[in-house]
Design a protein around this motif. Structure first.
Motif, mmCIF file in Angstrom:
data_model
loop_
_atom_site.group_PDB
_atom_site.id
_atom_site.type_symbol
_atom_site.label_atom_id
_atom_site.label_comp_id
_atom_site.label_asym_id
_atom_site.label_seq_id
_atom_site.Cartn_x
_atom_site.Cartn_y
_atom_site.Cartn_z
ATOM 1 N N ALA A 166 0.832 -1.212 0.000
ATOM 2 C CA ALA A 166 0.000 0.000 0.000
ATOM 3 C C ALA A 166 0.865 1.261 0.000
ATOM 4 C CB ALA A 166 -0.947 -0.004 1.198
ATOM 5 N N TRP A 167 1.911 1.288 0.809
ATOM 6 C CA TRP A 167 2.755 2.490 0.863
ATOM 7 C C TRP A 167 3.466 2.717 -0.458
ATOM 8 C CZ3 TRP A 167 2.639 6.513 3.912
ATOM 9 C CH2 TRP A 167 3.631 7.483 3.757
ATOM 10 N N TYR A 168 4.072 1.676 -1.018
ATOM 11 C CA TYR A 168 4.768 1.839 -2.294
ATOM 12 C C TYR A 168 3.794 2.279 -3.380
ATOM 13 C CZ TYR A 168 9.629 0.431 -1.632
ATOM 14 O OH TYR A 168 10.963 0.395 -1.299
ATOM 15 N N ARG A 169 2.627 1.646 -3.430
ATOM 16 C CA ARG A 169 1.631 1.999 -4.454
ATOM 17 C C ARG A 169 1.163 3.445 -4.263
ATOM 18 N NH1 ARG A 169 -0.677 2.642 -8.714
ATOM 19 N NH2 ARG A 169 -2.626 1.670 -9.311
ATOM 20 N N SER A 170 1.008 3.869 -3.008
ATOM 21 C CA SER A 170 0.554 5.235 -2.736
ATOM 22 C C SER A 170 1.573 6.269 -3.204
ATOM 23 C CB SER A 170 0.260 5.437 -1.245
ATOM 24 O OG SER A 170 1.448 5.547 -0.491
ATOM 25 N N ARG A 171 2.806 5.842 -3.341
ATOM 26 C CA ARG A 171 3.890 6.725 -3.798
ATOM 27 C C ARG A 171 4.272 6.401 -5.238
ATOM 28 N NH1 ARG A 171 1.929 8.623 0.343
ATOM 29 N NH2 ARG A 171 3.153 9.819 1.812
ATOM 30 N N ASP A 172 3.320 5.833 -5.989
ATOM 31 C CA ASP A 172 3.506 5.468 -7.397
ATOM 32 C C ASP A 172 4.650 4.491 -7.612
ATOM 33 O OD1 ASP A 172 1.332 7.019 -8.264
ATOM 34 O OD2 ASP A 172 2.585 8.815 -8.288
ATOM 35 N N GLY A 173 4.876 3.643 -6.635
ATOM 36 C CA GLY A 173 5.900 2.618 -6.759
ATOM 37 C C GLY A 173 5.261 1.265 -7.021
ATOM 38 N N SER A 174 6.073 0.247 -7.014
ATOM 39 C CA SER A 174 5.630 -1.121 -7.262
ATOM 40 C C SER A 174 5.010 -1.727 -6.006
ATOM 41 C CB SER A 174 6.827 -1.974 -7.695
ATOM 42 O OG SER A 174 6.520 -3.337 -7.619
ATOM 43 N N ALA A 175 3.742 -2.091 -6.101
ATOM 44 C CA ALA A 175 3.075 -2.754 -4.976
ATOM 45 C C ALA A 175 3.769 -4.079 -4.670
ATOM 46 C CB ALA A 175 1.591 -2.964 -5.271
ATOM 47 N N LEU A 176 4.213 -4.780 -5.701
ATOM 48 C CA LEU A 176 4.900 -6.052 -5.495
ATOM 49 C C LEU A 176 6.205 -5.850 -4.732
ATOM 50 C CD1 LEU A 176 5.162 -9.088 -5.937
ATOM 51 C CD2 LEU A 176 6.219 -8.585 -8.151
ATOM 52 N N GLY A 177 7.001 -4.876 -5.165
ATOM 53 C CA GLY A 177 8.262 -4.591 -4.477
ATOM 54 C C GLY A 177 8.038 -4.166 -3.042
ATOM 55 N N GLY A 178 7.067 -3.301 -2.818
ATOM 56 C CA GLY A 178 6.756 -2.864 -1.460
ATOM 57 C C GLY A 178 6.242 -4.005 -0.608
ATOM 58 N N GLY A 179 5.426 -4.865 -1.224
ATOM 59 C CA GLY A 179 4.893 -6.008 -0.490
ATOM 60 C C GLY A 179 5.982 -6.990 -0.075
ATOM 61 N N LEU A 180 6.912 -7.238 -0.969
ATOM 62 C CA LEU A 180 8.024 -8.132 -0.630
ATOM 63 C C LEU A 180 8.873 -7.553 0.496
ATOM 64 C CD1 LEU A 180 9.117 -9.312 -4.194
ATOM 65 C CD2 LEU A 180 8.005 -10.686 -2.413
ATOM 66 N N LEU A 181 9.192 -6.267 0.385
ATOM 67 C CA LEU A 181 9.974 -5.609 1.428
ATOM 68 C C LEU A 181 9.223 -5.651 2.759
ATOM 69 C CD1 LEU A 181 12.361 -3.874 2.429
ATOM 70 C CD2 LEU A 181 11.073 -1.864 1.661
ATOM 71 N N GLY A 182 7.952 -5.269 2.742
ATOM 72 C CA GLY A 182 7.171 -5.250 3.974
ATOM 73 C C GLY A 182 7.049 -6.622 4.620
ATOM 74 N N GLY A 183 6.834 -7.655 3.808
ATOM 75 C CA GLY A 183 6.722 -9.008 4.349
ATOM 76 C C GLY A 183 8.012 -9.483 4.986
ATOM 77 N N LEU A 184 9.133 -9.217 4.324
ATOM 78 C CA LEU A 184 10.431 -9.615 4.875
ATOM 79 C C LEU A 184 10.737 -8.888 6.182
ATOM 80 C CD1 LEU A 184 12.573 -9.788 1.609
ATOM 81 C CD2 LEU A 184 11.921 -11.703 3.079
#
Length: 175
Positions: free
Chosen positions: A101-119
Motif C-alpha cells: 500500500a505504501w509503495y503503491r501510494s507513492r507510485d511505486g511497485s506494490a509487489l516490491g513494497g509487499g516483498l519488502l514489507g513481508g520480509l
C-alpha cells in the motif's frame, strides 16, 4: 520539480521499514497506523487499486479497534506464540499489505513494497520475540508485563512514524 527514483527511494523505503516493523511486533498495528496516515493524506497513487480501501477513515477506525484488541489479547495466557507458523504468516502478510500500500501510494511497485514489507515484518517478529522473552527471563518479570512495554514501544513508534510522514508531492488528492 522532477526527482530521480534514487531521491524518492527514502520516501518509500524507510516508512515501509517502520510500518512493517510495527506489523511484526503487533500484526494489526502496522495496518492501523498506515490506514490512519493514508486517510489523512488520500494519495492518488491508490486510486483504482484495491488498496485504496486503506484510505477510508472508517477502515482506519476499524483497524485501530482491532489493533487495540490485539494488544489486550496478547497478554492472555492462552495467546499463541507469535512465531507459530499461522501467526507468523499473519504478521508477514500484514507487513506485505503495508509495504504494498505504501509503495503503491507513492507510485511505486506494490509487489516490491509487499516483498519488502513481508520480509521486514517477518524479521521484526523474531527480533521482538527474542527481545521480549530475553527481557522477561533476565529481569525475572512476567512476559505479559514486558508485553505492556512492547505495546508502549509500538504506540510511540507508530506516532513518531506518523509525525514524519508528509503527503507525496503532487501525488495526492482529496477523497
Amino acid at each position: 520539480m522532477k526527482h530521480s527514483k534514487k531521491t524518492n527511494r527514502p520516501a518509500k523505503f524507510w516508512p515501509v521499514m517502520g510500518f512493517a516493523t510495527l506489523a511484526g511486533m503487533r500484526s494489526m498495528s502496522g495496518p492501523a497506523f498506515l490506514s490512519h496516515c493514508l486517510a489523512r493524506q488520500s494519495p492518488a497513487g491508490l486510486i483504482g487499486s484495491p488498496l485504496r480501501l486503506l484510505r477510508k477513515p472508517g477502515v482506519a477506525t476499524v483497524l485501530k479497534v482491532l489493533a487495540g484488541g490485539e494488544m489486550m489479547a496478547d497478554k492472555l495466557p492462552n495467546a499463541p506464540n507469535r512465531t507459530a507458523p499461522p501467526v507468523l504468516l499473519g504478521r508477514v502478510l500484514s507487513g506485505a499489505l503495508v509495504g504494498a500500500a505504501w509503495y503503491r501510494s507513492r507510485d511505486g511497485s506494490a509487489l516490491g513494497g509487499g516483498l519488502l514489507g513481508g520480509l521486514v515484518a517477518g524479521a521484526a517478529t523474531f527480533a521482538s520475540y527474542a527481545l521480549r522473552t530475553g527481557i522477561s527471563e533476565r529481569a525475572g518479570v512476567p512476559v505479559a508485563l514486558v508485553g505492556v512495554g512492547e505495546d508502549a514501544l509500538v504506540l510511540a513508534g507508530g506516532a513518531a512514524l506518523l509525525r514524519g510522514q508528509r503527503p507525496a508531492q503532487d501525488h495526492w488528492r482529496p477523497m
